[in-house]
Design a protein around this motif. Structure first.
Motif, PDB file in Angstrom:
ATOM      1  N   UNK A   5       0.885  -1.179  -0.069  1.00 46.51           N
ATOM      2  CA  UNK A   5      -0.031  -0.127  -0.036  1.00 46.51           C
ATOM      3  C   UNK A   5       0.949   1.338   0.012  1.00 46.51           C
ATOM      4  N   UNK A   6       0.685   2.054  -0.915  1.00 49.85           N
ATOM      5  CA  UNK A   6       1.410   3.193  -1.059  1.00 49.85           C
ATOM      6  C   UNK A   6       0.707   4.360  -0.246  1.00 49.85           C
ATOM      7  N   UNK A   7       1.214   4.702   0.866  1.00 46.33           N
ATOM      8  CA  UNK A   7       0.678   5.490   2.073  1.00 46.33           C
ATOM      9  C   UNK A   7       0.513   6.933   1.541  1.00 46.33           C
ATOM     10  N   UNK A   8       1.299   7.219   0.643  1.00 43.44           N
ATOM     11  CA  UNK A   8       1.185   8.848   0.049  1.00 43.44           C
ATOM     12  C   UNK A   8       0.170   9.019  -0.923  1.00 43.44           C
ATOM     13  N   UNK A   9      -0.324   7.868  -1.591  1.00 41.70           N
ATOM     14  CA  UNK A   9      -1.414   7.745  -2.429  1.00 41.70           C
ATOM     15  C   UNK A   9      -2.794   7.339  -1.740  1.00 41.70           C
ATOM     16  N   UNK A  11      -6.172   7.267   0.091  1.00 45.80           N
ATOM     17  CA  UNK A  11      -6.923   8.360   0.576  1.00 45.80           C
ATOM     18  C   UNK A  11      -7.900   7.937   1.837  1.00 45.80           C
ATOM     19  N   UNK A  12      -7.519   6.687   2.172  1.00 46.03           N
ATOM     20  CA  UNK A  12      -8.302   6.238   3.444  1.00 46.03           C
ATOM     21  C   UNK A  12      -9.774   6.001   3.446  1.00 46.03           C
ATOM     22  N   UNK A  13     -10.162   5.507   2.054  1.00 41.18           N
ATOM     23  CA  UNK A  13     -11.511   5.252   1.963  1.00 41.18           C
ATOM     24  C   UNK A  13     -11.929   4.079   2.563  1.00 41.18           C
ATOM     25  N   UNK A  14     -11.115   2.933   2.784  1.00 44.37           N
ATOM     26  CA  UNK A  14     -11.554   1.742   3.207  1.00 44.37           C
ATOM     27  C   UNK A  14     -12.217   0.703   2.055  1.00 44.37           C
ATOM     28  N   UNK A  25      -6.061  -6.372   5.142  1.00 44.04           N
ATOM     29  CA  UNK A  25      -6.054  -5.041   5.160  1.00 44.04           C
ATOM     30  C   UNK A  25      -6.899  -4.333   6.446  1.00 44.04           C
ATOM     31  N   UNK A  26      -6.301  -3.493   6.920  1.00 43.05           N
ATOM     32  CA  UNK A  26      -6.667  -2.842   8.040  1.00 43.05           C
ATOM     33  C   UNK A  26      -6.418  -1.132   8.034  1.00 43.05           C
ATOM     34  N   UNK A  27      -7.088  -0.257   8.571  1.00 39.16           N
ATOM     35  CA  UNK A  27      -6.773   1.183   8.838  1.00 39.16           C
ATOM     36  C   UNK A  27      -5.907   1.377   9.910  1.00 39.16           C
ATOM     37  N   UNK A  28      -4.718   1.917   9.595  1.00 45.14           N
ATOM     38  CA  UNK A  28      -3.899   2.178  10.650  1.00 45.14           C
ATOM     39  C   UNK A  28      -4.290   3.728  11.353  1.00 45.14           C
ATOM     40  N   UNK A  29      -3.710   4.178  12.381  1.00 44.18           N
ATOM     41  CA  UNK A  29      -3.927   5.310  13.230  1.00 44.18           C
ATOM     42  C   UNK A  29      -3.958   6.552  12.376  1.00 44.18           C
ATOM     43  N   UNK A  30      -3.163   6.716  11.282  1.00 41.96           N
ATOM     44  CA  UNK A  30      -3.396   7.544  10.364  1.00 41.96           C
ATOM     45  C   UNK A  30      -4.614   7.655   9.137  1.00 41.96           C
ATOM     46  N   UNK A  31      -5.502   6.674   9.422  1.00 38.07           N
ATOM     47  CA  UNK A  31      -6.352   6.394   8.520  1.00 38.07           C
ATOM     48  C   UNK A  31      -5.954   6.041   6.976  1.00 38.07           C
ATOM     49  N   UNK A  32      -5.075   5.463   7.098  1.00 36.62           N
ATOM     50  CA  UNK A  32      -4.276   4.618   5.760  1.00 36.62           C
ATOM     51  C   UNK A  32      -4.559   3.204   5.847  1.00 36.62           C
ATOM     52  N   UNK A  51      -9.746   3.050  -5.621  1.00 37.35           N
ATOM     53  CA  UNK A  51     -10.075   3.925  -6.500  1.00 37.35           C
ATOM     54  C   UNK A  51      -8.960   4.928  -6.990  1.00 37.35           C
ATOM     55  N   UNK A  52      -7.918   4.747  -6.054  1.00 36.69           N
ATOM     56  CA  UNK A  52      -6.634   5.561  -6.539  1.00 36.69           C
ATOM     57  C   UNK A  52      -5.533   4.720  -6.809  1.00 36.69           C
ATOM     58  N   UNK A  53      -5.311   3.408  -7.113  1.00 42.34           N
ATOM     59  CA  UNK A  53      -4.494   2.725  -7.355  1.00 42.34           C
ATOM     60  C   UNK A  53      -3.340   2.763  -6.477  1.00 42.34           C
ATOM     61  N   UNK A  54      -3.632   2.868  -5.197  1.00 41.28           N
ATOM     62  CA  UNK A  54      -2.526   3.038  -4.321  1.00 41.28           C
ATOM     63  C   UNK A  54      -2.141   1.772  -3.882  1.00 41.28           C
ATOM     64  N   UNK A  55      -2.669   0.381  -4.111  1.00 37.12           N
ATOM     65  CA  UNK A  55      -1.963  -0.648  -3.921  1.00 37.12           C
ATOM     66  C   UNK A  55      -1.503  -1.395  -5.120  1.00 37.12           C
TER      67      UNK A  55
END
Length: 57
Positions: A5-9, A11-14, A25-32, A51-55
């Motif tokens: 997972x590219x944390x910079x890309x 958006x934390x949509x889940x 997969x889970x959401x971390x404290x930064x909502x990523x 939706x943002x091709x972060x994976x």
């Protein structure tokens, strides 16, 4: 090989969390999203759902 997972890309949509059949997969404290490499079965469901091709593989 587990997905990355590219944390910079991310958006934390889940969307990826909801489609993972093994709960890798889970959401971390930064909502990523983050991947538990020991649980991931490399099915690619999360890649298609992002939706943002972060994976990637």
């Amino acid at each position: 090989m587990p997905v990355k997972v590219n944390a910079d890309t991310c958006i934390g949509c889940g969307a990826c969390v909801g489609v993972c059949p093994v709960g890798a997969l889970s959401m971390n404290a930064d909502s990523k999203s983050e991947c538990d490499e020991g649980t991931c079965i490399d099915c690619g469901s999360c890649i298609s759902a992002c939706p943002v091709e972060a994976i990637s593989q």
